[in-house]
Write a protein that holds these residues in place. Structure first.
Motif, mmCIF file in Angstrom:
data_model
loop_
_atom_site.group_PDB
_atom_site.id
_atom_site.type_symbol
_atom_site.label_atom_id
_atom_site.label_comp_id
_atom_site.label_asym_id
_atom_site.label_seq_id
_atom_site.Cartn_x
_atom_site.Cartn_y
_atom_site.Cartn_z
ATOM 1 N N ILE A 273 -31.127 2.812 32.971
ATOM 2 C CA ILE A 273 -31.638 2.503 31.630
ATOM 3 C C ILE A 273 -32.142 1.067 31.548
ATOM 4 C CG2 ILE A 273 -29.323 1.915 30.743
ATOM 5 C CD1 ILE A 273 -32.173 3.588 28.730
ATOM 6 N N ASP A 274 -31.482 0.146 32.240
ATOM 7 C CA ASP A 274 -31.914 -1.256 32.199
ATOM 8 C C ASP A 274 -33.318 -1.419 32.785
ATOM 9 O OD1 ASP A 274 -29.431 -1.836 31.145
ATOM 10 O OD2 ASP A 274 -28.590 -2.551 33.033
ATOM 11 N N LYS A 275 -33.577 -0.738 33.916
ATOM 12 C CA LYS A 275 -34.898 -0.845 34.552
ATOM 13 C C LYS A 275 -35.968 -0.142 33.727
ATOM 14 C CE LYS A 275 -33.147 -1.465 39.250
ATOM 15 N NZ LYS A 275 -33.000 -0.872 40.600
ATOM 16 N N LEU A 276 -35.608 0.955 33.080
ATOM 17 C CA LEU A 276 -36.571 1.660 32.231
ATOM 18 C C LEU A 276 -36.980 0.817 31.024
ATOM 19 C CD1 LEU A 276 -35.090 5.255 32.275
ATOM 20 C CD2 LEU A 276 -37.505 4.741 32.676
ATOM 21 N N VAL A 277 -35.992 0.268 30.344
ATOM 22 C CA VAL A 277 -36.281 -0.518 29.138
ATOM 23 C C VAL A 277 -36.805 -1.902 29.511
ATOM 24 C CG1 VAL A 277 -35.350 -1.392 26.961
ATOM 25 C CG2 VAL A 277 -34.511 0.757 27.873
ATOM 26 N N GLY A 278 -36.285 -2.458 30.614
ATOM 27 C CA GLY A 278 -36.737 -3.765 31.061
ATOM 28 C C GLY A 278 -35.814 -4.903 30.710
ATOM 29 N N PRO B 242 -39.534 -4.420 24.825
ATOM 30 C CA PRO B 242 -39.196 -5.687 25.485
ATOM 31 C C PRO B 242 -40.060 -5.907 26.718
ATOM 32 C CG PRO B 242 -37.515 -4.023 25.929
ATOM 33 C CD PRO B 242 -38.456 -3.428 24.942
ATOM 34 N N VAL B 243 -40.434 -7.163 26.951
ATOM 35 C CA VAL B 243 -41.144 -7.525 28.179
ATOM 36 C C VAL B 243 -40.153 -7.446 29.336
ATOM 37 C CG1 VAL B 243 -42.317 -9.418 29.378
ATOM 38 C CG2 VAL B 243 -42.838 -8.936 26.969
ATOM 39 N N LEU B 244 -40.569 -6.865 30.454
ATOM 40 C CA LEU B 244 -39.686 -6.669 31.600
ATOM 41 C C LEU B 244 -39.092 -7.983 32.093
ATOM 42 C CD1 LEU B 244 -38.614 -4.757 33.919
ATOM 43 C CD2 LEU B 244 -40.652 -5.466 35.197
ATOM 44 N N ASP B 245 -37.765 -8.025 32.184
ATOM 45 C CA ASP B 245 -37.073 -9.106 32.874
ATOM 46 C C ASP B 245 -37.327 -8.912 34.364
ATOM 47 O OD1 ASP B 245 -35.255 -10.727 34.204
ATOM 48 O OD2 ASP B 245 -33.580 -10.261 32.872
ATOM 49 N N MET B 246 -37.981 -9.872 35.008
ATOM 50 C CA MET B 246 -38.412 -9.694 36.391
ATOM 51 C C MET B 246 -37.241 -9.613 37.379
ATOM 52 S SD MET B 246 -41.583 -9.130 36.268
ATOM 53 C CE MET B 246 -42.294 -9.400 37.898
ATOM 54 N N LYS B 247 -36.015 -9.822 36.906
ATOM 55 C CA LYS B 247 -34.837 -9.549 37.751
ATOM 56 C C LYS B 247 -34.610 -8.050 37.887
ATOM 57 C CE LYS B 247 -32.527 -13.802 36.293
ATOM 58 N NZ LYS B 247 -31.445 -14.364 35.434
ATOM 59 N N LEU B 248 -35.305 -7.250 37.055
ATOM 60 C CA LEU B 248 -35.109 -5.805 37.039
ATOM 61 C C LEU B 248 -36.323 -5.062 37.609
ATOM 62 C CD1 LEU B 248 -33.551 -5.512 33.454
ATOM 63 C CD2 LEU B 248 -32.338 -5.231 35.629
#
Length: 351
Positions: free
Chosen positions: A307-312, A125-131
């Protein structure tokens, strides 16, 4: 020069090669793990003097992350020469960004001695820039499919530097390289990526840093094994993390027997040809884990990351917990992943 132990020409460090040609080197900047790669993952690295050359080594993984105006005033050109492994959460791309910002601010040229990417495919997944965080600063997938020279072109082209500033870059390309090539790094890129197998498994296994499972830190086979004490009776294979100075001082599940998967002989070529990270291991190990409420619980240990920041994305953890199929998980990465692949093409130097 911004260099580390991977900055070799044959068996000689590029610092020594350039000095032998009469180039005056006034500063060495060291990234995460230090100039000689003797610092553990995430450990602050102090300034020092290189005992061989007497050149001051300025850490960019200690009290500061980018060269200061005084540092830049002392040089004419900054040479960036580091091998990378092609992942969003591997911090070399952050260091590249920081030195590009310093060069743009000082008007100095950045020369990039480009090197192959051993994980040259694009997936995740492309990083969600909120993360955004130290393990994810850019709207890119987990494996970005670029060399650092190409990534520098993307930083400039996408206007990611403050105020859309432009860094003057001069990229020395790799001869005869293509992204489809299998490439083995001649030197370990960091203390816990000590084999070619670990380098190729890293994009998939690093995601487990956001779980209660050990990825083998505290062993001499990091990023090639997965396990936990609570999986006893589920798996036969076992390993025991211990404190290893300069590698992993306080690993997750230290001095406890962990049971799980041995991937040291896993055939990496199959999914590399597919151009995909492996998310089946996450799905299967979550299913096998007896205390599921602990699996992603980062409050249990400071070694468990987000995990959210790692995966994005926040969706992945929810999908794993809900038992969503691999096909559905991959569909949720679109259309951002395809959009990224199209943007990437503008910046590639190699077929």
């Amino acid at each position: 020069m911004l260099v580390n132990q991977t900055s070799v020409i044959g068996r000689t460090l590029s610092v020594d090669s350039l000095r032998s040609l009469g180039v005056t080197i006034t500063r060495i900047f060291g990234p995460e793990h230090g100039f000689r790669a003797n610092a553990s993952n995430g450990a602050r690295v102090a300034d020092e003097t290189d005992p061989k050359t007497g050149i001051p080594i300025i850490s960019l993984y200690g009290r500061k992350r980018k060269p200061s105006p005084d540092d830049m005033a002392a040089i004419d050109i900054l040479v960036f020469d580091i091998a990378d492994v092609g992942c969003r959460f591997y911090t070399n791309i952050n260091t590249l960004y920081d030195v590009m910002e310093a060069c743009a601010e000082s008007g100095k040229e950045l020369v990039i001695l480009d090197r192959p990417n051993p994980n040259g495919y694009v997936d995740g997944p492309v990083l969600d820039m909120k993360l955004t965080s130290g393990i994810g600063k850019f709207p890119i997938p987990i494996t970005h499919g670029m060399t650092l020279g190409e990534f520098a072109r993307m930083i400039n082209g996408e206007g990611w530097l403050p105020g859309k500033a432009q860094c003057k870059i001069n990229i020395i390309p790799v001869q005869h390289y293509t992204h489809a090539m299998e490439y083995t790094l001649p030197v370990s890129p960091s203390p816990n990526l000590n084999t070619q197998q670990s380098v190729l498994l890293y994009p998939s296994l690093c995601l487990f840093e956001g779980t209660i499972l050990s990825q083998g830190r505290g062993t001499y086979m990091p990023f090639t094994v997965l396990g936990s004490p609570e999986l006893k009776g589920v798996f036969d294979f076992s390993f025991t993390p211990v404190s290893i100075p300069g590698k992993s001082e306080t690993p997750l599940h230290q001095n406890q027997v962990c049971y799980g998967l041995d991937l040291r002989n896993y055939d990496i070529s199959a999914y590399r040809k597919k151009g995909q990270i492996n998310i089946r291991w996450m799905m299967d190990l979550y299913k096998a884990y007896p205390n599921k409420e602990k699996f992603f619980d980062k409050s249990l240990s400071k070694q468990i990351g987000d995990i959210d920041k790692l995966v994005g994305t926040t969706k992945f953890k929810e999908q794993i917990m809900a038992g969503v199929s691999e096909e559905e998980i991959r569909k949720s990465w679109e259309p951002q992943l395809t959009d990224y692949k199209l943007r990437r093409k503008k910046y590639t130097l190699y077929p």
